[in-house]
Design an enzyme around this catalytic site. Structure first.
Site, PDB file in Angstrom:
ATOM      1  CB  ALA A  98      -0.935  -0.007   1.207  1.00  0.00           C
ATOM      2  CG  ASN A 143       2.544  -7.440   6.328  1.00  0.00           C
ATOM      3  OD1 ASN A 143       3.419  -8.153   6.807  1.00  0.00           O
ATOM      4  ND2 ASN A 143       1.260  -7.697   6.491  1.00  0.00           N
ATOM      5  CG  HIS A 174       0.816   3.469   4.372  1.00  0.00           C
ATOM      6  ND1 HIS A 174       0.940   3.066   5.683  1.00  0.00           N
ATOM      7  CD2 HIS A 174       0.007   2.565   3.774  1.00  0.00           C
ATOM      8  CE1 HIS A 174       0.225   1.967   5.873  1.00  0.00           C
ATOM      9  NE2 HIS A 174      -0.361   1.646   4.729  1.00  0.00           N
TER      10      HIS A 174
END
Length: 271
Positions: free
Chosen positions: A124, A192, A222
């Site tokens: 992502a 992750n 993010h």
């Protein structure tokens, strides 16, 4: 045609199967498996053209070219070494398992011995191409800041162990700040991407992670900052949560599909 076996029939496994079922790439889903029979049945019923067998990994790896793990960090321990020994390439989504240096060295060693490939999709985040290029010279720091709605962090081991009451968070709150090695263990379903950054850059002990619960958000954010001899790189992605799994971003399964396309396609673009 590439024969694929998929371990994990949740959001990511389903997206991969549907992409192949819709003809987005030339590949065959030979077999699927999930410990939860309902997930398997749900996936099978959603497919129009594919009719993959239901088969445990031990049997699956005898027939396929590529094993796709999209189940859990535990599944990496259970199925990846065996797949590599069977001379299957592997694609791993639960990259956080590689915070265990012993596991990483074992898996890497088997792949090298068997002349196999290990594929780790970007997940992502954006900016891994720049980080990989920058790593050819000295990197000074890599920082990941993740913001998610509180519900997207529910059930994380760190949240449970520290008795964090997510439903009582009313404003932007930092709930974790530390090394990537600690983050991927405390939030195995959420970050992750921190593991992928660590492997591409400065390692698990030097990569810094901040996790923020923000009730004002409806997206997973993010932000990456990399500084090194090359200069400074910043990247920010505002991800729509996966429709069936708010802990994961929709871009994660899309990155898995893109990685499969890259494996199959003779044209390779980017670092």
């Amino acid at each position: 045609m590439l024969k694929i076996g998929i371990i994990g029939c949740g959001t990511i496994g389903t997206c991969i199967c549907k992409a192949i079922d819709d003809g987005l790439m030339e590949a065959e889903v030979y077999a699927i498996y999930d410990r939860n029979a309902e997930n398997v049945e749900r996936l099978q019923s959603s497919l129009v053209n594919l009719q993959p067998a239901v088969m445990e990994a031990e049997e699956m790896i005898k027939h396929i070219d590529l094993l796709v793990e999209c189940a859990s960090q535990e599944a990496v321990y259970e199925v990846v070494p065996a797949a590599l020994h069977a001379r299957c390439d592997v694609m791993i989504m639960s990259v956080g398992a590689f915070a265990d240096e012993r596991l990483f060295k074992t898996v890497y060693g088997i792949a090298k011995e068997m002349n196999c490939k290990i594929y780790l999709p970007s997940g992502a985040i954006a900016g891994l191409d720049g980080l990989k290029s920058a790593a050819s010279e000295q990197i000074y720091s890599v920082t990941l800041t993740t913001q998610k709605p509180p519900a997207g962090l529910a059930g994380a081991p760190y949240v449970v162990q520290n008795k964090i009451k997510l439903d009582e968070i009313k404003s932007k709150t930092v709930i974790f700040e530390g090394k990537a090695s600690e983050a991927v263990k405390g939030f195995p379903a959420n970050v992750n991407v921190a593991a992928t950054l660590s492997l591409a850059g400065t390692g698990f002990e030097k990569t810094k992670v901040k996790i923020i619960a923000n009730p004002a958000l409806c997206r997973n954010i993010h932000e990456i900052t990399v500084e090194g001899a090359f200069g400074k790189l910043t990247s920010k992605v505002e991800n729509v949560p996966s429709p069936n799994n708010p802990k994961s971003s929709y871009l994660a399964p899309l990155s898995a599909i893109a990685t499969l396309k890259k494996i199959i396609d003779p044209l390779q673009i980017g670092t």
